[in-house]
Design a protein around this motif. Structure first.
Motif, PDB file in Angstrom:
ATOM      1  N   THR A 191       0.529  -1.121  -0.063  1.00  0.00           N
ATOM      2  CA  THR A 191       0.306  -0.165   0.503  1.00  0.00           C
ATOM      3  C   THR A 191       0.918   1.413   0.125  1.00  0.00           C
ATOM      4  O   THR A 191       0.617   2.108  -1.035  1.00  0.00           O
TER       5      THR A 191
ATOM      6  N   ARG B 298       5.114   9.129  -8.173  1.00  0.00           N
ATOM      7  CA  ARG B 298       4.244   7.891  -7.469  1.00  0.00           C
ATOM      8  C   ARG B 298       3.657   8.988  -6.722  1.00  0.00           C
ATOM      9  O   ARG B 298       4.397  10.167  -6.292  1.00  0.00           O
TER      10      ARG B 298
ATOM     11  N   GLY C 206       0.590   4.281  -4.933  1.00  0.00           N
ATOM     12  CA  GLY C 206       0.530   4.039  -6.674  1.00  0.00           C
ATOM     13  C   GLY C 206       0.807   5.153  -7.472  1.00  0.00           C
ATOM     14  O   GLY C 206       1.177   6.607  -7.146  1.00  0.00           O
ATOM     15  N   SER C 207       0.828   4.716  -8.966  1.00  0.00           N
ATOM     16  CA  SER C 207       0.412   5.808 -10.133  1.00  0.00           C
ATOM     17  C   SER C 207      -0.486   6.802  -9.745  1.00  0.00           C
ATOM     18  O   SER C 207      -1.802   5.812  -9.287  1.00  0.00           O
ATOM     19  N   HIS C 208      -1.126   7.460 -10.749  1.00  0.00           N
ATOM     20  CA  HIS C 208      -1.897   8.456 -11.129  1.00  0.00           C
ATOM     21  C   HIS C 208      -3.418   7.563 -11.251  1.00  0.00           C
ATOM     22  O   HIS C 208      -3.967   7.627 -10.377  1.00  0.00           O
ATOM     23  N   GLU C 209      -3.349   6.497 -12.288  1.00  0.00           N
ATOM     24  CA  GLU C 209      -4.223   6.241 -13.267  1.00  0.00           C
ATOM     25  C   GLU C 209      -4.375   4.741 -12.056  1.00  0.00           C
ATOM     26  O   GLU C 209      -5.737   4.949 -11.992  1.00  0.00           O
ATOM     27  N   GLU C 210      -3.284   4.647 -11.532  1.00  0.00           N
ATOM     28  CA  GLU C 210      -3.553   3.202 -10.564  1.00  0.00           C
ATOM     29  C   GLU C 210      -4.519   3.430  -9.427  1.00  0.00           C
ATOM     30  O   GLU C 210      -5.522   3.123  -8.546  1.00  0.00           O
ATOM     31  N   LEU C 211      -4.234   4.652  -8.174  1.00  0.00           N
ATOM     32  CA  LEU C 211      -5.051   5.248  -7.566  1.00  0.00           C
ATOM     33  C   LEU C 211      -6.397   5.987  -7.786  1.00  0.00           C
ATOM     34  O   LEU C 211      -7.401   5.661  -7.165  1.00  0.00           O
TER      35      LEU C 211
ATOM     36  N   ARG D 238      -7.929   4.324 -10.308  1.00  0.00           N
ATOM     37  CA  ARG D 238      -9.438   3.103 -10.087  1.00  0.00           C
ATOM     38  C   ARG D 238      -9.320   2.211  -8.301  1.00  0.00           C
ATOM     39  O   ARG D 238     -10.159   1.722  -8.270  1.00  0.00           O
ATOM     40  N   ARG D 239      -7.840   2.600  -6.847  1.00  0.00           N
ATOM     41  CA  ARG D 239      -8.582   1.764  -6.164  1.00  0.00           C
ATOM     42  C   ARG D 239      -8.928   2.567  -5.360  1.00  0.00           C
ATOM     43  O   ARG D 239      -9.116   2.472  -4.052  1.00  0.00           O
ATOM     44  N   SER D 240      -8.509   4.092  -5.455  1.00  0.00           N
ATOM     45  CA  SER D 240      -9.218   5.301  -4.180  1.00  0.00           C
ATOM     46  C   SER D 240      -9.878   6.015  -4.174  1.00  0.00           C
ATOM     47  O   SER D 240     -10.191   6.934  -5.587  1.00  0.00           O
TER      48      SER D 240
END
Length: 592
Positions: free
Chosen positions: A334, A547, A559-564, A566-568
């Motif tokens: 995380t 990051r 995470g990266s901008h794109e990952e977050l 999706r996840r946050s």
């Protein structure tokens, strides 16, 4: 608005006894609404139409007595209302004061001038509208209920004929309420955005002129003005729905009674009963419905939106909530990302960090773990008060943790002298310090040996050339009080850029710069050899970073901008809130 509903319901449940007294006096207050139509019907049928004038007056005297009883009860209603409203107001005031103190005393925190507006304006708005809502909802329930009972006693079919359009009007109003709340919230948000935009423009006008950003800033403020005007017009159009509800529920029953009167009289309903029914509708149902629609559609919307803003600005001081929000472990990666590979020592390594302001205070950070690789560009984002500036102060060694450890380049922060720590990192806070003296002395403060070519390259990289020209060159004397907040931040940024420390921490250090100049500064630091940690003021800083660490509602996520995205959920909300203000996305920079 879930928080608004929960807070309101909790406030009511905590005051069951005052609410019980309020309900009891409301029953007495509704006595005239219950008896008015019935007494008028008896006075007409058994008195005036029967030639018994005295009997009619006696019945009307009974109504006068009921009105007096209702008037006495009304005074008691307001006394009981205060026992419900005032403690709720005190709770909100305490919550606002507590939130302001926590913000002002946390590491990197600052006095929150908006707390004064919340305390003197928003809390009072909630107090007044909360009391008004209780009055109108209570009044409608008891008055309309009494009037319908009276109609039922006169004629059940008549009561059904009146109740049908009343229910229809209420259904229309209830269906429109969510849209009304959304538009009221948009109107308040548009007003705040306009105020912030105008204030920032006035405070930084010299920076804007120095950077040639007049047209861009004017366009931004113009969009805010247009958005505010559109929100006001939309809110005004919503008043038509309230008029429709009043027409259906308040006036349609009158039309039904007038049209049905000949048919009802022909089937045995007395003239007095018809007149009594009109009294119930015009003096009981209509005023009660009008008060409900206007009260809920006006004050009720202000109550919901204003209380929602207070709750969002002043979260509760629940230790479990704080710990849950700020706890981070290596589980699932995380907050760990960027770990060292191949024996390379990470720039920052935080393990099991816990910090609170006092032995009995809630933890700002709880069991927090983070690794930042050498050469990495990390942005830290999250809601106000989540612990971002506290993390910056702990990494920089300005405050000691309650437990856990912080290592910079494999050196324990707690074990080194301040002069050694200064060679490892440089922290640029939001309130930039500029001392009296020449501009060159200010810029070379952390690197006295920097030659003119090195200083000139730093000024060019950070876009500070126009500022140097305005001040009169590097040899010009600087008067800190005559500089804007943005100019002081730019000088502090160049000073940090020249510092030999391999780790740079920018704690909202560019918040007074316009977005384009902020991007220039952050990109220059990203190209600078070493590691960059940005406590972000704008979400555009996260878009530029390699990051991102977001202080999520549950736990910090990296995470990266794109990952977050999706996840946050927290990161999604932050991006959605700021997306109109962000500059065009810049891809993370790759060092050579």
């Amino acid at each position: 608005m879930i928080g608004v509903r929960r807070t309101t319901w909790a406030a009511l449940r905590a005051r069951r006894r005052p609410l019980g007294r309020l309900a009891a006096w409301s029953v007495a207050e509704s006595l005239p609404a219950l008896l008015s139509g019935l007494i008028v019907a008896r006075a007409v049928d058994r008195g005036f139409l029967a030639g018994e004038f005295g009997t009619g007056l006696v019945w009307l005297a009974g109504l006068a007595v009921a009105v007096l009883v209702g008037a006495v009860a009304t005074g008691r209603v307001y006394r009981s209302l205060g026992a419900v409203v005032e403690p709720f107001r005190d709770e909100l005031a305490a919550r606002v004061v507590d939130g302001a103190l926590r913000e002002a005393t946390r590491a990197g925190g600052r006095p929150d001038s908006a707390a004064v507006a919340r305390l003197t304006q928003q809390v009072e708005v909630v107090r007044d509208t909360f009391g008004g809502l209780l009055l109108v909802v209570r009044g409608f329930l008891f008055t309309a209920g009494a009037a319908l009972l009276g109609l039922l006693s006169l004629s059940p079919p008549l009561a059904a004929a009146v109740a049908a359009p009343l229910v229809l009007g209420l259904v229309v109003f209830a269906a429109a309420l969510p849209s009304m709340v959304a538009h009221q919230r948009a109107q308040v948000a548009a007003g705040e955005e306009l105020g912030r935009s105008a204030a920032a423009t006035l405070a930084g006008h010299r920076d804007v002129i120095a950077c040639g950003g007049q047209e861009r800033v004017v366009a931004v403020v113009d969009r805010r003005v247009v958005a505010q005007a559109d929100a006001e017009r939309t809110l005004a159009r919503m008043a038509a729905l309230r008029s429709l509800s009043l027409g259906l529920g308040g006036w349609l029953p009158v039309v039904v009674l007038l049209l049905a009167a000949p048919w009802l009289v022909g089937r045995g309903l007395s003239t007095g009963a018809v007149l009594g029914a009109l009294v119930y509708v015009t003096t009981g149902l209509q005023p009660a419905l009008h008060a409900l629609v206007q009260g809920v559609g006006g004050g009720g919307l202000r109550y919901a939106v204003t209380l929602d803003r207070i709750l969002r600005s002043c979260p509760p001081t629940d230790p479990n909530t704080a710990a849950g929000r700020n706890a981070a472990t290596a589980e699932g990666g995380t907050a760990e990302g960027g770990t060292a590979e191949g024996g390379v020592v990470p720039a920052v390594r935080v393990r099991g960090l816990t910090f609170r302001y006092g032995p009995h205070a809630r933890p700002i950070l709880a069991d927090f773990t983070l690794t930042v690789a050498d050469g990495e560009h990390l942005a830290v984002v999250g809601p106000s008060g989540a612990g971002k500036s506290t993390l910056a102060a702990l990494i920089a060694g300005l405050v000691p943790p309650d437990s856990g450890s912080v290592h910079l380049a494999d050196t324990a922060v707690a074990a080194v002298a301040p002069e050694t720590l200064a060679r490892l990192r440089v922290l640029v806070p939001q309130e930039a310090y500029v001392r009296s003296g020449t501009l060159a002395d200010n810029l070379r403060y952390l690197c006295p040996d920097a030659d003119e070519e090195t200083v000139a390259a730093a000024l060019d990289a950070l876009g500070a050339g126009p500022l140097v020209e305005r001040l009169g060159g590097l040899a010009a004397e600087v008067e800190p009080g005559r500089l804007s907040a943005g100019e002081r931040q730019l000088i502090a940024a160049v000073r940090a850029y020249l510092a030999p420390a391999p780790l740079v921490i920018l704690d909202e250090a560019t918040c007074h710069l316009d977005p384009m100049l902020e991007a220039t500064v952050e990109e220059a630091f990203a190209r600078r050899p070493g590691t960059l940690v940005v406590i972000a003021h704008r979400i555009s800083s996260a878009i530029r970073a390699r990051r991102v660490l977001v202080f999520d509602d549950d736990r910090p996520l990296a995470g990266s901008h794109e990952e977050l995205l999706r996840r946050s959920p927290t990161y999604q909300e932050l991006v959605g809130h700021w997306q109109e203000l962000t500059i065009p996305a810049h891809r993370p920079l790759t060092r050579t």
